[in-house]
Design a protein around this motif. Structure first.
Motif, PDB file in Angstrom:
ATOM      1  N   GLY A  35       0.700  -1.324   0.026  1.00 26.46           N
ATOM      2  CA  GLY A  35       0.322  -0.164  -0.055  1.00 26.46           C
ATOM      3  C   GLY A  35       0.568   1.150   0.228  1.00 26.46           C
ATOM      4  O   GLY A  35       0.355   2.178   0.047  1.00 26.46           O
ATOM      5  N   SER A  36       2.130   0.918   0.042  1.00 30.25           N
ATOM      6  CA  SER A  36       3.001   2.532   0.213  1.00 30.25           C
ATOM      7  C   SER A  36       2.516   2.661  -1.126  1.00 30.25           C
ATOM      8  O   SER A  36       2.681   2.738  -2.559  1.00 30.25           O
ATOM      9  N   ALA A  37       3.432   4.452  -1.439  1.00 25.09           N
ATOM     10  CA  ALA A  37       3.489   4.843  -2.251  1.00 25.09           C
ATOM     11  C   ALA A  37       4.541   4.343  -3.278  1.00 25.09           C
ATOM     12  O   ALA A  37       3.663   4.572  -4.868  1.00 25.09           O
ATOM     13  N   GLY A  38       5.753   3.785  -3.473  1.00 28.49           N
ATOM     14  CA  GLY A  38       6.303   3.942  -4.366  1.00 28.49           C
ATOM     15  C   GLY A  38       6.089   2.665  -4.577  1.00 28.49           C
ATOM     16  O   GLY A  38       6.176   2.167  -5.723  1.00 28.49           O
ATOM     17  N   VAL A  39       5.584   1.786  -4.116  1.00 30.80           N
ATOM     18  CA  VAL A  39       4.903   0.099  -4.479  1.00 30.80           C
ATOM     19  C   VAL A  39       3.540   0.284  -4.917  1.00 30.80           C
ATOM     20  O   VAL A  39       3.711  -0.401  -5.880  1.00 30.80           O
ATOM     21  N   MET A  40       3.525   0.946  -4.944  1.00 34.34           N
ATOM     22  CA  MET A  40       1.469   1.297  -5.627  1.00 34.34           C
ATOM     23  C   MET A  40       2.178   1.708  -7.270  1.00 34.34           C
ATOM     24  O   MET A  40       1.176   1.324  -8.002  1.00 34.34           O
ATOM     25  N   GLU A  41       2.845   2.527  -6.820  1.00 35.58           N
ATOM     26  CA  GLU A  41       2.946   3.168  -8.090  1.00 35.58           C
ATOM     27  C   GLU A  41       3.566   1.955  -9.149  1.00 35.58           C
ATOM     28  O   GLU A  41       3.672   1.695 -10.374  1.00 35.58           O
ATOM     29  N   GLY A  42       4.520   0.925  -8.931  1.00 38.30           N
ATOM     30  CA  GLY A  42       5.346  -0.156  -9.232  1.00 38.30           C
ATOM     31  C   GLY A  42       4.128  -1.018  -9.869  1.00 38.30           C
ATOM     32  O   GLY A  42       4.079  -1.830 -10.802  1.00 38.30           O
ATOM     33  N   PHE A  43       3.100  -1.310  -8.702  1.00 42.29           N
ATOM     34  CA  PHE A  43       1.874  -2.830  -8.795  1.00 42.29           C
ATOM     35  C   PHE A  43       1.136  -2.217  -9.992  1.00 42.29           C
ATOM     36  O   PHE A  43       1.208  -2.876 -10.977  1.00 42.29           O
ATOM     37  N   LEU A  44       1.246  -0.849 -10.068  1.00 45.33           N
ATOM     38  CA  LEU A  44       0.080   0.179 -10.922  1.00 45.33           C
ATOM     39  C   LEU A  44       0.231  -0.107 -12.410  1.00 45.33           C
ATOM     40  O   LEU A  44      -0.970  -0.057 -13.192  1.00 45.33           O
ATOM     41  N   ALA A  45       1.924   0.009 -12.664  1.00 43.91           N
ATOM     42  CA  ALA A  45       2.448  -0.845 -14.002  1.00 43.91           C
ATOM     43  C   ALA A  45       2.961  -1.954 -14.751  1.00 43.91           C
ATOM     44  O   ALA A  45       2.294  -1.969 -15.454  1.00 43.91           O
ATOM     45  N   VAL A  46       1.904  -2.670 -13.713  1.00 42.34           N
ATOM     46  CA  VAL A  46       2.248  -3.630 -13.790  1.00 42.34           C
ATOM     47  C   VAL A  46       0.419  -4.221 -14.451  1.00 42.34           C
ATOM     48  O   VAL A  46       0.290  -4.864 -14.634  1.00 42.34           O
ATOM     49  N   SER A  47      -0.222  -4.247 -12.968  1.00 36.77           N
ATOM     50  CA  SER A  47      -1.365  -4.251 -13.075  1.00 36.77           C
ATOM     51  C   SER A  47      -2.407  -2.812 -12.703  1.00 36.77           C
ATOM     52  O   SER A  47      -2.605  -2.668 -11.994  1.00 36.77           O
ATOM     53  N   PRO A  48      -3.641  -2.772 -13.644  1.00 30.82           N
ATOM     54  CA  PRO A  48      -3.327  -1.867 -13.731  1.00 30.82           C
ATOM     55  C   PRO A  48      -4.942  -1.053 -13.299  1.00 30.82           C
ATOM     56  O   PRO A  48      -5.114  -0.316 -12.877  1.00 30.82           O
ATOM     57  N   PHE A  49      -5.612  -2.499 -13.065  1.00 29.26           N
ATOM     58  CA  PHE A  49      -7.010  -2.094 -12.241  1.00 29.26           C
ATOM     59  C   PHE A  49      -6.502  -2.583 -11.095  1.00 29.26           C
ATOM     60  O   PHE A  49      -7.446  -2.380  -9.843  1.00 29.26           O
ATOM     61  N   ALA A  50      -5.305  -2.301 -10.213  1.00 29.96           N
ATOM     62  CA  ALA A  50      -4.470  -2.693  -8.941  1.00 29.96           C
ATOM     63  C   ALA A  50      -4.944  -3.759  -8.194  1.00 29.96           C
ATOM     64  O   ALA A  50      -5.506  -3.518  -7.008  1.00 29.96           O
ATOM     65  N   LYS A  51      -5.241  -5.307  -9.037  1.00 31.75           N
ATOM     66  CA  LYS A  51      -6.381  -6.196  -8.414  1.00 31.75           C
ATOM     67  C   LYS A  51      -4.647  -7.142  -8.245  1.00 31.75           C
ATOM     68  O   LYS A  51      -3.570  -7.195  -8.706  1.00 31.75           O
ATOM     69  N   MET A  52      -4.496  -7.713  -7.262  1.00 32.52           N
ATOM     70  CA  MET A  52      -3.585  -8.885  -6.935  1.00 32.52           C
ATOM     71  C   MET A  52      -4.650 -10.222  -6.942  1.00 32.52           C
ATOM     72  O   MET A  52      -5.779 -10.813  -6.686  1.00 32.52           O
ATOM     73  N   PRO A  53      -3.176 -10.892  -7.682  1.00 36.43           N
ATOM     74  CA  PRO A  53      -2.033 -10.970  -7.982  1.00 36.43           C
ATOM     75  C   PRO A  53      -1.805 -10.383  -9.641  1.00 36.43           C
ATOM     76  O   PRO A  53      -2.365 -10.899 -10.586  1.00 36.43           O
ATOM     77  N   ALA A  54       0.034 -10.246  -9.555  1.00 35.76           N
ATOM     78  CA  ALA A  54       0.620  -9.770 -10.835  1.00 35.76           C
ATOM     79  C   ALA A  54       1.301 -10.753 -10.810  1.00 35.76           C
ATOM     80  O   ALA A  54       2.223 -11.170  -9.911  1.00 35.76           O
ATOM     81  N   LEU A  55       1.870 -11.231 -12.749  1.00 35.68           N
ATOM     82  CA  LEU A  55       2.922 -12.345 -12.344  1.00 35.68           C
ATOM     83  C   LEU A  55       3.287 -11.925 -13.464  1.00 35.68           C
ATOM     84  O   LEU A  55       2.906 -11.517 -14.457  1.00 35.68           O
TER      85      LEU A  55
END
Length: 218
Positions: A35-55
């Motif tokens: 949930g941290s800002a830096g991690v979420m920025e990277g997560f949205l880059a691989v999972s645009p809907f912010a849904k887990m998981p992304a592989l």
């Protein structure tokens, strides 16, 4: 590491993917979505809907989202035919059970939790009652499918259907108990004893109990 899983160990759908990875014996690195800002920025880059998981599969140069599709990809990577049966009819049953679990168990569960946590303001009691009723219907459907004596969710082998059933049923039954459904209870007991799911639960244990409902007693 060739496989990187963006997820959180307490996420039911993240656990679904983790169970598959452990079943197939595929090593992976966890990218913790905290949930941290830096991690979420990277997560949205691989999972645009912010849904887990992304592989991320660096060997295949591929990013895969949606837990069921992630598991199909992993099954192919491991040689195929283990979590997605090679037989077309068995594969169809596997995907059917998986969809019942994802949509009518996981979907209703998540909406109830969303309401209980007040994410959209004052909890909507009517909506929660409707979701709980649909969960009851899902339990009935699964109990009926198990009436043929199958050991696992879709037959005699552990499949994609069981990867999702393990976490989704475990958490959803805390909101809507299994009740008088002996076959469903017996299947869930087998899932709870499965080493791959035990490992996924151990991964989640350090994060405490994040489910806004007491442990199931039925």
């Amino acid at each position: 590491m060739a496989l990187v899983l963006w997820s959180h160990p307490y996420s039911a759908y993240g656990q679904k993917a983790a169970v598959a990875l452990y079943e197939l014996g595929l090593p992976f690195d966890l990218k913790l979505v905290d949930g941290s800002a830096g991690v979420m920025e990277g997560f949205l880059a691989v999972s645009p809907f912010a849904k887990m998981p992304a592989l991320i599969d660096t060997e295949a140069n591929r990013t895969v989202i949606e837990s069921s599709i992630v598991i199909e990809h992993l099954d192919r990577r491991a040689g195929g035919g283990r979590l997605i049966p090679a037989d077309p009819d068995a594969a169809l049953e596997t995907r059917l059970i998986d969809r019942i679990l994802d949509v009518y168990v996981g979907g209703n569960m998540n909406r109830i939790v969303f309401n209980r946590l007040g994410r959209a303001g004052t909890p909507n009691e009517t909506a929660m009652a409707q979701d709980a009723a649909e969960l009851q219907t899902a339990w009935d459907m699964l109990e009926a499918r198990l009436a043929d004596g199958r050991t696992w969710g879709a037959g005699e082998t552990f499949t994609l259907a069981d990867c999702g059933a393990a976490p989704l049923m475990t958490y959803a039954r805390r909101l809507v108990p299994f009740g008088d459904r002996p076959r469903l209870k017996a299947w869930h007991a087998r899932l709870m004893a499965r080493p791959s799911f035990i490992r996924a639960l151990e991964d989640a244990a350090p994060f405490g109990d994040l489910m806004p409902a007491p442990p199931a007693v039925d």
